[in-house]
Design an enzyme around this catalytic site. Structure first.
Site, PDB file in Angstrom:
ATOM      1  N   HIS A  75       0.862  -1.193   0.000  1.00 48.06           N
ATOM      2  CA  HIS A  75       0.000   0.000   0.000  1.00 48.06           C
ATOM      3  C   HIS A  75       0.897   1.242   0.000  1.00 48.06           C
ATOM      4  O   HIS A  75       0.958   1.972   0.991  1.00 48.06           O
ATOM      5  CB  HIS A  75      -0.904   0.021   1.233  1.00 48.06           C
ATOM      6  CG  HIS A  75      -1.925  -1.063   1.281  1.00 48.06           C
ATOM      7  ND1 HIS A  75      -3.218  -0.892   0.850  1.00 48.06           N
ATOM      8  CD2 HIS A  75      -1.838  -2.358   1.715  1.00 48.06           C
ATOM      9  CE1 HIS A  75      -3.900  -2.016   1.027  1.00 48.06           C
ATOM     10  NE2 HIS A  75      -3.082  -2.923   1.540  1.00 48.06           N
ATOM     11  N   GLU A 227     -10.129 -10.047   7.185  1.00 53.33           N
ATOM     12  CA  GLU A 227      -9.031  -9.548   8.029  1.00 53.33           C
ATOM     13  C   GLU A 227      -9.583  -9.280   9.431  1.00 53.33           C
ATOM     14  O   GLU A 227      -9.700  -8.150   9.892  1.00 53.33           O
ATOM     15  CB  GLU A 227      -8.435  -8.275   7.421  1.00 53.33           C
ATOM     16  CG  GLU A 227      -7.115  -7.886   8.034  1.00 53.33           C
ATOM     17  CD  GLU A 227      -6.455  -6.709   7.347  1.00 53.33           C
ATOM     18  OE1 GLU A 227      -5.383  -6.295   7.822  1.00 53.33           O
ATOM     19  OE2 GLU A 227      -7.005  -6.189   6.349  1.00 53.33           O
ATOM     20  N   ASP A 325       2.717  -5.663   2.719  1.00 52.99           N
ATOM     21  CA  ASP A 325       1.514  -4.960   3.138  1.00 52.99           C
ATOM     22  C   ASP A 325       1.849  -3.496   3.470  1.00 52.99           C
ATOM     23  O   ASP A 325       2.500  -2.825   2.688  1.00 52.99           O
ATOM     24  CB  ASP A 325       0.855  -5.674   4.305  1.00 52.99           C
ATOM     25  CG  ASP A 325      -0.648  -5.401   4.407  1.00 52.99           C
ATOM     26  OD1 ASP A 325      -1.229  -4.804   3.483  1.00 52.99           O
ATOM     27  OD2 ASP A 325      -1.261  -5.794   5.408  1.00 52.99           O
ATOM     28  N   ASN A 326       1.427  -3.011   4.619  1.00 53.10           N
ATOM     29  CA  ASN A 326       1.584  -1.594   4.956  1.00 53.10           C
ATOM     30  C   ASN A 326       2.948  -1.307   5.581  1.00 53.10           C
ATOM     31  O   ASN A 326       3.547  -2.177   6.225  1.00 53.10           O
ATOM     32  CB  ASN A 326       0.488  -1.172   5.928  1.00 53.10           C
ATOM     33  CG  ASN A 326      -0.893  -1.332   5.331  1.00 53.10           C
ATOM     34  OD1 ASN A 326      -1.383  -2.437   5.153  1.00 53.10           O
ATOM     35  ND2 ASN A 326      -1.524  -0.221   4.999  1.00 53.10           N
TER      36      ASN A 326
END
Length: 430
Positions: A75, A227, A325-326
């Site tokens: 992201h 999630e 991911d982040n």
């Protein structure tokens, strides 16, 4: 080790993993490593053969060489906003609220572009050659972030192969006119159609709309699913049912799938059978899920790891990956888009060891296949000389240190692997 800038050279006594060297027929050790010589000519791998102890070349003395990484779930539009918009309590809902506040107030084209570029320079220095990022595509952000992404993809072409998937809650599909325009935008940008799925009465109908749009525009699909630790979250199974219902022929990647690990065995087995039948691939995000899932605020310790059932999936032939991911945003306060760190953490959290088997494919060859990247994530004769030379000579050495002095080689030549300084973004953090 002094590395040559020559276009033609030989690396002797390199240790490569058999799962990442298709067609290699050499003796391997208990962890799957073969000791080889690698010849490089004009930016490509000219030969991989058994170590011959021939004079000349660069003796790696058993150091590990891996293909450059493929990071299939990131992201980078959110990345590095933590200093100005931290998560107030480390929860998933706190992350949603903080990100929404920051996006509405600050995500201009310049802001998104600079943070994206910072993230890409970081990933490149660590040895990533391909990446898929999700782009928050809620009104009016899609009008800002998609043009920025397309410009960034061109700027980085030849260094990082960059893909994008749209991201919004699947309830937005109820606005058929808006969604049709979003699908056209994604198709025009050669992107991937994606959404976050939740359990809701019309989920199947909304999935049908997405699958029909993907088929109409020739798009692959990428979902965030389940999630949560809620055992009632079974949208992974509903996605698989939709794929079978539509006889979908494109690629489908589903991320997270955390709740699966909390469900009864009968539900798990039925879901995995459907996922395998539908040809769906799954990516786990071990660091972010470890951070967010089962976070408690009553002076008790979290009691589960937040990851999905990758071993059971892999046993059924389901393609499985792990990804970053982040990074330094409200969903994960840490991280650096370093896929070695991701693999290290995945090994510890998900037990990618004893045996190692072909788990290294989860950060290289498998996500490359999901992203339709021919020749990425492997070391192959005739393929590009894109690889990383580490100090470690076995898994325990490689995964015990940060390997910050790794040598990243692209097109046969070492790159400048200096990481960008966080201070570059200071003026965006006010």
């Amino acid at each position: 080790m002094t590395f040559s800038n020559s276009r033609t050279y030989r690396l002797s006594n390199a240790r490569i993993h058999s799962s990442l060297a298709p067609g290699l027929s050499l003796a391997v050790d208990g962890d799957g490593f073969a000791l080889v010589d690698i010849a490089v000519a004009d930016g490509r791998i000219a030969r991989i053969g058994a170590a011959a102890n021939v004079a000349g070349g660069f003796d790696l003395k058993g150091r590990i060489v891996l293909p450059c990484f493929v990071d299939c779930h990131t992201h980078i539009d959110k990345g590095h906003i933590w200093p100005r918009q931290p998560n107030p309590d480390g929860s998933f809902m706190g992350a949603l609220a903080a990100t929404g506040t920051d996006r509405a107030a600050r995500w201009s084209a310049e802001d998104v572009a600079r943070r994206m570029d910072f993230s890409l320079r970081t990933a490149y220095a660590h040895g990533t050659k391909a990446m898929r990022t999700h782009l928050d595509s809620v009104v009016p952000q899609e009008e800002i972030s998609w043009p920025v992404f397309e410009a960034m993809r061109e700027r980085w072409r030849g260094r990082i192969e960059l893909q994008a998937a749209c991201l919004f809650g699947i309830e937005e599909v109820r606005d058929r006119g808006w969604f049709a325009g979003m699908a056209r935008r994604v198709a025009g940008a050669h992107g991937v159609l994606g959404a976050v799925t939740y359990m809701m009465p019309d989920l199947d109908e909304l999935l049908d709309v997405m699958f029909r749009a993907a088929s109409e525009h020739g798009l692959d699909l990428d979902f965030h699913a389940d999630e949560t630790d809620d055992v009632g979250a079974v949208s992974l199974r509903r996605i698989a049912a939709a794929a079978l219902r539509h006889r979908f022929e494109g690629k489908i990647l589903v991320g997270h799938c955390c709740s699966l690990a909390r469900q009864p065995d009968e539900e798990v087995l039925g879901t995995l059978d459907e996922v395998a039948k539908a040809g769906i691939a799954v990516v786990s995000l071990p660091m972010c899920n470890l951070y967010l899932q089962d976070r408690r605020h009553d002076a008790t310790t979290p009691r589960w790891r937040g990851v999905t059932l990758l071993h059971e999936m892999k046993a059924r032939g389901i393609p499985v990956s792990v990804a970053s991911d982040n990074v330094r945003d409200p969903f994960y306060a840490y991280g650096d888009l370093d896929m070695l760190e991701v693999y290290r953490m995945a090994t510890r959290i998900l037990h990618f060891d004893h045996p190692v088997a072909d788990w290294p494919m989860a950060v290289a060859a498998t996500p490359a296949g999901v992203m339709r990247l021919d020749g990425a994530g492997v070391l192959a004769v005739g393929g590009p000389a894109d690889f990383i030379i580490f100090k470690g000579r076995n898994w325990t050495e490689l995964l015990s240190r940060p390997e910050s002095d790794r040598i990243v080689v692209r097109d046969g030549r070492p790159i400048d692997a200096a990481l960008p300084d966080y201070s570059e973004l200071d003026d965006l953090m006010g």
